[in-house]
Design an enzyme around this catalytic site. Sequence first.
Site, mmCIF file in Angstrom:
data_model
loop_
_atom_site.group_PDB
_atom_site.id
_atom_site.type_symbol
_atom_site.label_atom_id
_atom_site.label_comp_id
_atom_site.label_asym_id
_atom_site.label_seq_id
_atom_site.Cartn_x
_atom_site.Cartn_y
_atom_site.Cartn_z
ATOM 1 N N GLY A 15 -27.028 53.753 28.055
ATOM 2 C CA GLY A 15 -27.173 53.094 26.756
ATOM 3 C C GLY A 15 -25.940 53.272 25.892
ATOM 4 O O GLY A 15 -24.997 53.991 26.267
ATOM 5 N N ASP A 16 -25.922 52.562 24.782
ATOM 6 C CA ASP A 16 -24.831 52.648 23.809
ATOM 7 C C ASP A 16 -23.483 52.246 24.396
ATOM 8 O O ASP A 16 -22.446 52.755 23.984
ATOM 9 C CB ASP A 16 -24.725 54.071 23.220
ATOM 10 C CG ASP A 16 -26.022 54.498 22.575
ATOM 11 O OD1 ASP A 16 -26.677 53.642 21.961
ATOM 12 O OD2 ASP A 16 -26.384 55.686 22.683
ATOM 13 N N GLY A 18 -22.127 49.284 24.123
ATOM 14 C CA GLY A 18 -21.455 48.269 23.305
ATOM 15 C C GLY A 18 -22.020 46.880 23.579
ATOM 16 O O GLY A 18 -21.329 45.870 23.402
ATOM 17 N N LYS A 19 -23.282 46.838 23.986
ATOM 18 C CA LYS A 19 -23.922 45.554 24.312
ATOM 19 C C LYS A 19 -23.970 44.632 23.098
ATOM 20 O O LYS A 19 -23.759 43.421 23.215
ATOM 21 C CB LYS A 19 -25.349 45.790 24.836
ATOM 22 C CG LYS A 19 -25.397 46.602 26.122
ATOM 23 C CD LYS A 19 -26.815 46.931 26.525
ATOM 24 C CE LYS A 19 -27.492 47.962 25.636
ATOM 25 N NZ LYS A 19 -26.979 49.326 25.728
ATOM 26 N N GLY A 43 -30.114 50.518 19.457
ATOM 27 C CA GLY A 43 -29.316 50.431 18.232
ATOM 28 C C GLY A 43 -28.051 49.695 18.590
ATOM 29 O O GLY A 43 -27.147 50.260 19.182
ATOM 30 N N HIS A 44 -28.004 48.403 18.300
ATOM 31 C CA HIS A 44 -26.850 47.601 18.703
ATOM 32 C C HIS A 44 -25.948 47.354 17.508
ATOM 33 O O HIS A 44 -26.317 46.675 16.560
ATOM 34 C CB HIS A 44 -27.332 46.293 19.349
ATOM 35 C CG HIS A 44 -28.068 46.531 20.639
ATOM 36 N ND1 HIS A 44 -28.627 45.529 21.389
ATOM 37 C CD2 HIS A 44 -28.305 47.687 21.331
ATOM 38 C CE1 HIS A 44 -29.192 46.074 22.478
ATOM 39 N NE2 HIS A 44 -29.007 47.364 22.449
ATOM 40 N N ARG A 146 -53.310 48.591 30.236
ATOM 41 C CA ARG A 146 -54.117 47.430 29.841
ATOM 42 C C ARG A 146 -54.949 47.675 28.593
ATOM 43 O O ARG A 146 -56.090 47.276 28.486
ATOM 44 C CB ARG A 146 -54.998 46.969 31.026
ATOM 45 C CG ARG A 146 -54.142 46.504 32.189
ATOM 46 C CD ARG A 146 -54.840 46.616 33.502
ATOM 47 N NE ARG A 146 -55.130 48.013 33.802
ATOM 48 C CZ ARG A 146 -55.740 48.395 34.914
ATOM 49 N NH1 ARG A 146 -56.124 47.510 35.789
ATOM 50 N NH2 ARG A 146 -55.965 49.672 35.125
ATOM 51 N N GLN A 228 -30.844 49.566 26.117
ATOM 52 C CA GLN A 228 -30.706 50.793 26.909
ATOM 53 C C GLN A 228 -29.690 50.563 28.045
ATOM 54 O O GLN A 228 -28.843 49.701 27.915
ATOM 55 C CB GLN A 228 -32.062 51.266 27.469
ATOM 56 C CG GLN A 228 -33.014 51.811 26.413
ATOM 57 C CD GLN A 228 -33.709 50.728 25.607
ATOM 58 O OE1 GLN A 228 -34.351 49.855 26.136
ATOM 59 N NE2 GLN A 228 -33.581 50.783 24.290
ATOM 60 N N LYS A 335 -14.382 50.543 24.595
ATOM 61 C CA LYS A 335 -13.899 51.778 23.974
ATOM 62 C C LYS A 335 -12.721 52.431 24.709
ATOM 63 O O LYS A 335 -12.595 53.660 24.721
ATOM 64 C CB LYS A 335 -15.059 52.764 23.831
ATOM 65 C CG LYS A 335 -16.061 52.317 22.763
ATOM 66 C CD LYS A 335 -16.989 53.426 22.404
ATOM 67 C CE LYS A 335 -17.307 53.439 20.932
ATOM 68 N NZ LYS A 335 -18.229 54.480 20.521
ATOM 69 N N GLY A 413 -11.582 48.362 20.408
ATOM 70 C CA GLY A 413 -11.961 48.704 19.038
ATOM 71 C C GLY A 413 -13.292 48.058 18.730
ATOM 72 O O GLY A 413 -13.728 47.157 19.451
HETATM 73 P P1 IMO Z 1 -29.228 51.024 23.227
HETATM 74 O O1 IMO Z 1 -29.902 49.703 23.433
HETATM 75 C C1 IMO Z 1 -29.057 55.241 24.254
HETATM 76 C C2 IMO Z 1 -32.803 57.181 25.401
HETATM 77 C C3 IMO Z 1 -33.347 58.259 24.480
HETATM 78 C C4 IMO Z 1 -34.021 59.160 25.481
HETATM 79 C C5 IMO Z 1 -34.610 58.161 26.473
HETATM 80 C C6 IMO Z 1 -36.067 57.807 26.220
HETATM 81 O O2 IMO Z 1 -28.691 51.249 21.882
HETATM 82 O O3 IMO Z 1 -28.232 51.275 24.311
HETATM 83 P P2 IMO Z 1 -37.284 56.325 24.409
HETATM 84 O O4 IMO Z 1 -37.290 56.400 22.902
HETATM 85 O O5 IMO Z 1 -36.791 55.034 24.949
HETATM 86 O O6 IMO Z 1 -38.605 56.715 24.994
HETATM 87 O O7 IMO Z 1 -36.257 57.458 24.856
HETATM 88 O O8 IMO Z 1 -33.825 56.989 26.370
HETATM 89 N N1 IMO Z 1 -32.546 55.893 24.762
HETATM 90 C C7 IMO Z 1 -31.322 55.418 24.486
HETATM 91 N N2 IMO Z 1 -30.111 55.994 24.603
HETATM 92 N N3 IMO Z 1 -29.130 53.991 23.804
HETATM 93 C C8 IMO Z 1 -30.334 53.379 23.697
HETATM 94 O O9 IMO Z 1 -30.460 52.080 23.386
HETATM 95 C C9 IMO Z 1 -31.503 54.106 23.998
HETATM 96 N N4 IMO Z 1 -32.822 53.831 23.985
HETATM 97 C C10 IMO Z 1 -33.444 54.922 24.471
HETATM 98 O O10 IMO Z 1 -32.311 58.919 23.806
HETATM 99 O O11 IMO Z 1 -33.087 59.938 26.162
HETATM 100 MG MG MG Z 2 -27.063 51.946 20.832
#
Ligand code: IMO
Ligand code: MG
Length: 422
Positions: A15-16, A18-19, A43-44, A146, A228, A335, A413
């Site tokens: 995750g994170d 940079g989508k 969190g985008h 369900r 994610q 990045k 950047g």
């Molecule tokens: P984006 O879309 C990074 C991680 C959480 C945790 C695990 C399970 O911004 O890339 P959850 O709340 O989904 O049950 O947590 O997944 N996690 C993420 N890590 N970016 C995200 O979203 C994430 N969404 C969930 O930190 O380890």
């Molecule tokens: Mg994020």
Amino acid sequence: MEQKKLDVVLGLQWGDEGKGKIVDVLTPSYKMVARFQGGPNAGHSLVFGGDSFVLHTVPSGIFREGTENVIGNNVVIDPVILMNEISKIENRGVDINGRLVISKRAHLIMPTHIAMDAASESAMGKSKIGSTHRGIGPTYADKTGRYGLRVGDILQDNFKALYEERKQRHQLLIGQYPPFELPFNFDEYEKKWFQAVEQMKRFPFIDSEVYVNAALEKGVPILAEGAQGSLLDIDFGTYPYVTSSNTLSAGVCTGLGIAPSRVGKVYGIFKAYCTRVGTGPFPTELFDETGESLRQNGHEFGATTGRPRRCGWLDLPALKYAVMLSGVTDLMMMKSDVMDDFATLKVATAYRYNGQETKQLPFAACTETMEPVYTEIPGWQQKIEGKIPQKLEEYIQFIENYVGVPIKFVSYGPDRTQNIYR
Ligand code: IMO
Ligand code: MG
């Protein structure tokens, strides 16, 4: 006749990656952006005009005029977070009317789901997932169990009764957990939740699978936006330290209701290094000053929870695995600028565990002591400004050779303009 296809953006790490930025950058070529899984755990971040914005539920196409945005059936929605986000977007002067539709089949995150997330995490103590506390796991558990509550239910006369029935069941379950601290005022949140549900009704609740397929047939260019990352996938990620949905390109099919043959380009997004928030295996994690430089230079603090992200070197076996799972056609590296000052970089090219060297992530990644095998690569030690320095080009080619897919795009950047196309 050739079938019309949609393209996909998804994260290849934890995750994170940079989508959000990539969707925002690609959107001018598309007319529709659709989120297909996850919820406000995402969190985008988008940066433009010297300003930044974090999206959690609304697709990242919302800031490009003329783009339609779809919240698909496998997204889980917290109405409070969604409506908060929408008012922030509208406060920016963005006209969202007629540009956002929501699948009737998307499941609702209830306040009790958030409480269950907190209860479960607290009960697990040290082995907790480190979830985002957004109620994601319990909501998906109700979906597959369900017992979920869906967006379409909002329009039923007995919505309140359906809600109460589920709430009571949740409360019974919550009662089984050891005492825990509820991180929010339940009654207040519930009140806001029902208000937000009412406000949501200004957006069309639709059969998004029919809508998306009809648009495809008409030749509307569509981009599916993942949340994610591949290593957080419920089936193939570092289980149990994963999220509760399929984050891979296959998830687009079930998350939007499109056939596998409809998947066109798969844009795989990865950072030039690795990060992870929450608990779970991370073979190339750095606990030293280098890790700290990545965190500071890269502002690696969660966009959803503010938590410091764990940082480490690029993990090529894991990247190649993710590319395989989603059939990635185009890689996009994010990045790169974060490592501008580094004299030497390392990339993991294999792991050592059980006395053996292998390129495969183990089934029991959580319990194995994995030692990455590194290759050192000289740093470029200069600012990237519109042109790829020779040494960075070598780093890129090293990755391409290992993974077998071209890196078409390099971001240097956060701004939507800081990109080099290859
Ligand atoms: P984006 O879309 C990074 C991680 C959480 C945790 C695990 C399970 O911004 O890339 P959850 O709340 O989904 O049950 O947590 O997944 N996690 C993420 N890590 N970016 C995200 O979203 C994430 N969404 C969930 O930190 O380890
Ligand atoms: Mg994020």
